[in-house]
Scaffold this motif. Structure first.
Motif, short mmCIF file in Angstrom:
data_model
loop_
_atom_site.label_atom_id
_atom_site.label_comp_id
_atom_site.label_asym_id
_atom_site.label_seq_id
_atom_site.Cartn_x
_atom_site.Cartn_y
_atom_site.Cartn_z
N VAL A 1 54.24 33.36 -42.48
CA VAL A 1 55.12 32.53 -41.65
C VAL A 1 55.08 33.03 -40.21
N LEU A 2 55.18 34.33 -40.03
CA LEU A 2 55.09 34.91 -38.69
C LEU A 2 53.77 34.54 -38.02
N ALA A 3 52.67 34.71 -38.74
CA ALA A 3 51.34 34.43 -38.18
C ALA A 3 51.19 32.96 -37.81
N ASP A 4 51.72 32.08 -38.65
CA ASP A 4 51.63 30.64 -38.38
C ASP A 4 52.29 30.29 -37.04
N ALA A 5 53.30 31.06 -36.69
CA ALA A 5 54.02 30.82 -35.43
C ALA A 5 53.50 31.68 -34.28
N GLY A 6 52.47 32.47 -34.54
CA GLY A 6 51.90 33.31 -33.49
C GLY A 6 52.63 34.63 -33.31
N PHE A 7 53.33 35.09 -34.33
CA PHE A 7 54.06 36.35 -34.29
C PHE A 7 53.46 37.29 -35.33
N SER A 8 53.94 38.54 -35.35
CA SER A 8 53.49 39.51 -36.35
C SER A 8 54.68 40.39 -36.74
N TYR A 9 54.45 41.24 -37.73
CA TYR A 9 55.50 42.18 -38.13
C TYR A 9 56.02 42.98 -36.94
N GLU A 10 55.14 43.34 -36.02
CA GLU A 10 55.53 44.16 -34.87
C GLU A 10 56.55 43.47 -33.97
N ASP A 11 56.65 42.14 -34.08
CA ASP A 11 57.60 41.39 -33.27
C ASP A 11 58.98 41.29 -33.93
N VAL A 12 59.12 41.72 -35.17
CA VAL A 12 60.39 41.59 -35.90
C VAL A 12 61.42 42.55 -35.32
N VAL A 13 62.58 41.99 -34.96
CA VAL A 13 63.67 42.80 -34.40
C VAL A 13 64.88 42.89 -35.33
N GLN A 14 64.94 42.00 -36.32
CA GLN A 14 66.06 42.02 -37.26
C GLN A 14 65.58 41.59 -38.64
N SER A 15 66.06 42.31 -39.65
CA SER A 15 65.73 42.00 -41.03
C SER A 15 67.01 42.07 -41.85
N LYS A 16 67.19 41.07 -42.72
CA LYS A 16 68.34 41.05 -43.62
C LYS A 16 67.83 40.89 -45.04
N LEU A 17 68.21 41.82 -45.90
CA LEU A 17 67.86 41.77 -47.31
C LEU A 17 69.11 41.42 -48.10
N TYR A 18 69.01 40.35 -48.86
CA TYR A 18 70.10 39.90 -49.72
C TYR A 18 69.74 40.30 -51.15
N LEU A 19 70.57 41.14 -51.77
CA LEU A 19 70.27 41.70 -53.08
C LEU A 19 71.34 41.32 -54.09
N THR A 20 70.91 40.89 -55.28
CA THR A 20 71.88 40.53 -56.32
C THR A 20 72.44 41.76 -57.03
N ASP A 21 71.83 42.92 -56.83
CA ASP A 21 72.32 44.18 -57.40
C ASP A 21 72.14 45.25 -56.34
N ILE A 22 73.22 45.60 -55.67
CA ILE A 22 73.13 46.54 -54.54
C ILE A 22 72.68 47.93 -55.00
N SER A 23 72.84 48.24 -56.27
CA SER A 23 72.40 49.55 -56.76
C SER A 23 70.87 49.67 -56.73
N LYS A 24 70.17 48.56 -56.53
CA LYS A 24 68.70 48.57 -56.45
C LYS A 24 68.20 48.61 -55.01
N TRP A 25 69.07 48.97 -54.09
CA TRP A 25 68.71 48.95 -52.67
C TRP A 25 67.53 49.86 -52.37
N GLU A 26 67.39 50.97 -53.09
CA GLU A 26 66.27 51.88 -52.81
C GLU A 26 64.93 51.24 -53.16
N ASP A 27 64.89 50.46 -54.24
CA ASP A 27 63.64 49.80 -54.63
C ASP A 27 63.23 48.77 -53.58
N ALA A 28 64.18 47.92 -53.18
CA ALA A 28 63.89 46.93 -52.13
C ALA A 28 63.59 47.64 -50.81
N GLY A 29 64.34 48.68 -50.52
CA GLY A 29 64.15 49.43 -49.28
C GLY A 29 62.80 50.10 -49.19
#
Length: 126
Positions: free
Chosen positions: A59-87
């Motif tokens: 999606v980023l590439a399609d718009a001419g962006f890359s991971y290096e341009d990301v300034v904010q990330s939000k992870l929505y987790l159904t089980d917060i105890s698994k935050w280390e795995d997602a992290g």
């Protein structure tokens, strides 16, 4: 300047949203799940997060962006105890880039196999 990006998903038309919206030098990407052509990809927090980040890279590439341009990330987790795995999967991509991060505990998504959704904001230097 405002430009929208879509994936052709029926949900985008039904719910009236875009996968991403670019306003000037900023790209806002809707919360994205680990949905693939044959259903949800992965059955744990690490594999779903990894798959979602691969989708978001496109999606980023399609718009001419890359991971290096990301300034904010939000992870929505159904089980917060698994935050280390997602992290761990998130850190493999963003360890050196270090955007802001929110870990949000949510109720189950529409599809109970969905464990994670990720939303990004990217910005290019003016």
């Amino acid at each position: 300047m405002r430009k929208t990006f879509g994936t052709g998903s029926v949900w985008e038309q039904t719910l009236g949203y875009s996968r991403a919206v670019q306003v000037d030098n900023t790209l806002f990407i809707s919360a994205t799940a680990a949905s693939g052509p044959d259903g949800i990809v992965g059955n744990d927090f690490y594999s779903q997060t990894k798959y979602i980040l691969e989708k978001l890279e496109a999606v980023l590439a399609d718009a001419g962006f890359s991971y290096e341009d990301v300034v904010q990330s939000k992870l929505y987790l159904t089980d917060i105890s698994k935050w280390e795995d997602a992290g761990r999967a998130h850190g493999e991509v963003f360890g050196e880039i270090r955007p802001t991060l929110s870990l949000v505990h949510v109720l189950p998504f529409l599809d109970p196999e969905m464990l994670v959704e990720i939303e990004l904001v990217a910005q290019k230097s003016a």
